[in-house]
Design a protein around this motif. Structure first.
Motif: not given
Length: 174
Positions: A115-117, A131-137, A158-163, A168-170
């Motif tokens: 899952v990508l954002l 990268v939002d999550s390594p898998s849809l699951a 809060e952690e997501y907003d910071l980092d 990398a594959e884009f």
């Protein structure tokens, strides 16, 4: 029952409970033939979990934020993005609109349906993919248990907003 079927059942239960609480009717699931038709249009197969969400749970309208898009809208949005100036990667489907131009996407060619954002707000295609999550699951489990960054009560936001982790594959996928 395999892991995908188990997760689909958990998602369906979660959706039913939320629909009952919200008073909103559940969206109708698609026939399996509609997924096959969509795959012919796209030229690639959908990950089994993504297809199962649309055929076992409902055709969009449930999930985090504004919910998953109906499959036909996924196709329309994907086709529009592929011809946009954003160098949209092949087989990366926008499955949910998070507002402000941001899309939650599933990489249909990655193992586990990563899952990508997509966030166009920096204004540069090279800086728009994370990268939002390594898998849809895992992404769905985070929604169900309320621990994902996009869940209201989650401390992960809060952690997501910071980092955020750039995708990398884009550059190799466009």
């Amino acid at each position: 029952m395999n892991d995908t079927e188990q997760l689909l059942e958990q998602v369906a239960d979660h959706v039913r409970h939320r629909a009952r609480d919200d008073g909103e009717p559940l969206p109708a699931p698609l026939e399996a033939g509609e997924v096959a038709r969509t795959e012919r249009i796209l030229g690639f197969t959908l990950p089994p979990l993504l297809a199962g969400l649309h055929t076992s749970v409902g055709d969009g309208g449930f999930g985090p934020e504004n919910g998953l898009l109906p499959l036909r809208e996924v196709v329309r949005t994907y086709e529009a993005q592929r011809v946009s100036g954003w160098r949209w990667p092949e087989a990366v489907l926008p499955v949910a609109d998070f507002g402000c131009g941001m899309w939650v996407c599933v990489d249909c060619r990655s193992e586990g349906a990563q899952v990508l954002l997509f966030d166009p707000n920096p204004g540069d295609p090279d800086l728009a993919w994370f990268v939002d999550s390594p898998s849809l699951a895992e992404w769905l489990r985070g929604w169900i248990d309320g621990t994902a960054w996009y869940c209201e009560d989650s401390a992960a936001g809060e952690e997501y907003d910071l980092d955020p982790t750039p995708w990398a594959e884009f550059r190799t996928r466009i």
